[in-house]
Design a protein around this motif. Structure first.
Motif, short mmCIF file in Angstrom:
data_model
loop_
_atom_site.label_atom_id
_atom_site.label_comp_id
_atom_site.label_asym_id
_atom_site.label_seq_id
_atom_site.Cartn_x
_atom_site.Cartn_y
_atom_site.Cartn_z
N THR A 116 0.85 -1.18 0.00
CA THR A 116 0.00 0.00 0.00
C THR A 116 0.89 1.24 0.00
O THR A 116 2.11 1.15 0.09
CB THR A 116 -0.91 0.01 1.24
OG1 THR A 116 -0.09 0.20 2.41
CG2 THR A 116 -1.69 -1.30 1.36
N ARG A 117 0.27 2.41 -0.07
CA ARG A 117 1.06 3.64 -0.13
C ARG A 117 1.83 3.90 1.16
O ARG A 117 2.84 4.60 1.16
CB ARG A 117 0.14 4.82 -0.44
CG ARG A 117 -0.42 4.76 -1.86
CD ARG A 117 -1.25 5.96 -2.20
NE ARG A 117 -1.80 5.84 -3.55
CZ ARG A 117 -2.64 6.70 -4.11
NH1 ARG A 117 -3.03 7.76 -3.41
NH2 ARG A 117 -3.09 6.52 -5.34
N GLY A 155 -4.10 -2.21 -5.58
CA GLY A 155 -4.98 -1.99 -6.73
C GLY A 155 -4.98 -3.15 -7.69
O GLY A 155 -6.03 -3.58 -8.18
N ASP A 205 -4.66 4.98 2.91
CA ASP A 205 -4.91 6.37 2.54
C ASP A 205 -6.34 6.45 1.97
O ASP A 205 -6.99 5.43 1.74
CB ASP A 205 -3.84 6.91 1.60
CG ASP A 205 -4.00 6.50 0.16
OD1 ASP A 205 -4.93 5.74 -0.17
OD2 ASP A 205 -3.18 6.95 -0.66
N GLU A 206 -6.83 7.66 1.77
CA GLU A 206 -8.24 7.82 1.43
C GLU A 206 -8.58 7.21 0.08
O GLU A 206 -9.67 6.65 -0.11
CB GLU A 206 -8.63 9.30 1.46
CG GLU A 206 -10.14 9.54 1.45
CD GLU A 206 -10.87 8.82 2.57
OE1 GLU A 206 -12.02 8.38 2.35
OE2 GLU A 206 -10.28 8.65 3.67
N ASP A 207 -7.67 7.29 -0.89
CA ASP A 207 -7.93 6.68 -2.20
C ASP A 207 -8.07 5.16 -2.07
O ASP A 207 -8.95 4.55 -2.69
CB ASP A 207 -6.81 7.01 -3.19
CG ASP A 207 -6.86 8.47 -3.64
OD1 ASP A 207 -7.90 9.11 -3.44
OD2 ASP A 207 -5.84 8.95 -4.16
N GLU A 208 -7.20 4.53 -1.27
CA GLU A 208 -7.28 3.09 -1.06
C GLU A 208 -8.58 2.71 -0.34
O GLU A 208 -9.24 1.73 -0.69
CB GLU A 208 -6.07 2.61 -0.26
CG GLU A 208 -4.76 2.71 -1.02
CD GLU A 208 -3.54 2.52 -0.15
OE1 GLU A 208 -2.48 2.17 -0.69
OE2 GLU A 208 -3.64 2.70 1.09
N ARG A 209 -8.93 3.52 0.65
CA ARG A 209 -10.17 3.25 1.39
C ARG A 209 -11.38 3.31 0.46
O ARG A 209 -12.27 2.44 0.50
CB ARG A 209 -10.31 4.25 2.53
CG ARG A 209 -11.52 4.03 3.41
CD ARG A 209 -11.52 4.95 4.61
NE ARG A 209 -10.49 4.58 5.56
CZ ARG A 209 -9.40 5.31 5.80
NH1 ARG A 209 -9.17 6.43 5.12
NH2 ARG A 209 -8.51 4.92 6.69
N GLN A 210 -11.42 4.32 -0.39
CA GLN A 210 -12.55 4.45 -1.31
C GLN A 210 -12.57 3.32 -2.33
O GLN A 210 -13.64 2.85 -2.74
CB GLN A 210 -12.51 5.81 -2.01
CG GLN A 210 -12.75 6.99 -1.08
CD GLN A 210 -14.06 6.86 -0.29
OE1 GLN A 210 -15.09 6.50 -0.85
NE2 GLN A 210 -14.00 7.16 1.01
N LEU A 211 -11.40 2.87 -2.75
CA LEU A 211 -11.32 1.74 -3.68
C LEU A 211 -11.91 0.49 -3.04
O LEU A 211 -12.66 -0.26 -3.68
CB LEU A 211 -9.86 1.51 -4.07
CG LEU A 211 -9.57 0.43 -5.12
CD1 LEU A 211 -10.19 0.80 -6.46
CD2 LEU A 211 -8.07 0.24 -5.28
#
Length: 252
Positions: A116-117, A155, A205-211
């Motif tokens: 992850t990031r 991803g 991070d927020e992008d990963e959470r939303q994914l």
């Protein structure tokens, strides 16, 4: 279900097991049996290879140049591999060793490192992971060896996700609620393939959470009011999932 014998030494062997099968011992394993366990010629131990069940075998050490184990009695038939996938952001050394061992003890059949990031340790010794998985299986009476996968980006892993497998991801930002109630409220959450994901200690991070939240097969889970370290979270999450949706339910 045959009772597990925890009084005998158990050893994983990378060889077929059949009646009278002779399993050659490499120097490290021969040394372990003779000099660490102090077993003499004719001593019996339990052996397994992940596919042929568990066998009682005798140590044939009369010829010190080619010691071997001779299988003579199957004590337990092979069971199917556990169908619980454990996905995790890698940790460093000793804590990763601990987490791998505990995940195997809790019934994980696949171990998948996820980058992850905020992952802090991206280099992973897969052979060391496998050695820890084997050691846990030897000590806990498990007959199958967890499959070890190389690291993959979050991803990329989600792109090929099976629609049948429920992905339970533990998120410190999830609303705090009773995790047992949350797991039991999953629609159609009867016997089905399961996976659990523990992120890095810095969190998703927020992008990963939303994914993850956008996946119809995903369930966001809180592990309570305290922030747990990743190796502690692994044990807590796997215990909750096994008790609510996993193979612990078969004992009810």
């Amino acid at each position: 279900m045959p009772r597990i014998d925890f009084t005998s030494h158990r050893l994983y062997v990378d060889a077929p097991l059949t009646p009278k099968a002779r399993v050659a011992l490499d120097p490290p394993r021969a040394n372990y049996l003779r000099n660490v366990l102090r077993l003499n010629d004719g001593a019996e131990i339990l052996v397994f290879n992940g596919s042929d069940g568990e066998w009682r075998a005798r140590l044939d050490a009369a010829n010190r140049k080619s010691p071997a184990l001779i299988a003579h009695e199957q004590t337990r038939a092979q069971h199917p591999p556990f169908d619980l996938h454990y996905l995790f952001a890698p940790l460093k050394h000793a804590r990763l060793d601990y987490m791998v061992q505990k995940a195997v003890e809790m019934g994980a059949g696949q171990l998948r490192p996820v980058l992850t990031r905020r992952t802090q340790a991206e280099r992973i010794n897969l052979e060391r992971m496998r050695a820890n998985a084997i050691e846990a299986a030897e000590q806990c009476g498990i007959l199958s060896i967890a499959e070890i996968f190389p690291p993959a980006r979050l991803g990329a892993l989600l792109e090929g996700w099976s629609p049948e497998r429920l992905l339970i991801f533990c998120d410190e930002d999830a609303p705090v609620q009773d995790p047992i109630d949350a797991l039991r409220a999953v629609p159609g959450a009867g016997p089905r393939p399961l996976a659990v994901l523990i992120g890095p200690e810095g969190g998703f991070d927020e992008d990963e959470r939303q994914l993850l939240l956008a996946m119809p097969q995903a369930l966001r889970l809180s592990l309570g009011p305290r922030i747990l370290r990743a190796d502690t979270a692994a044990v807590a999450a796997l215990a909750l999932i096994q008790a609510s949706l996993g193979d612990w339910r078969s004992f009810r």
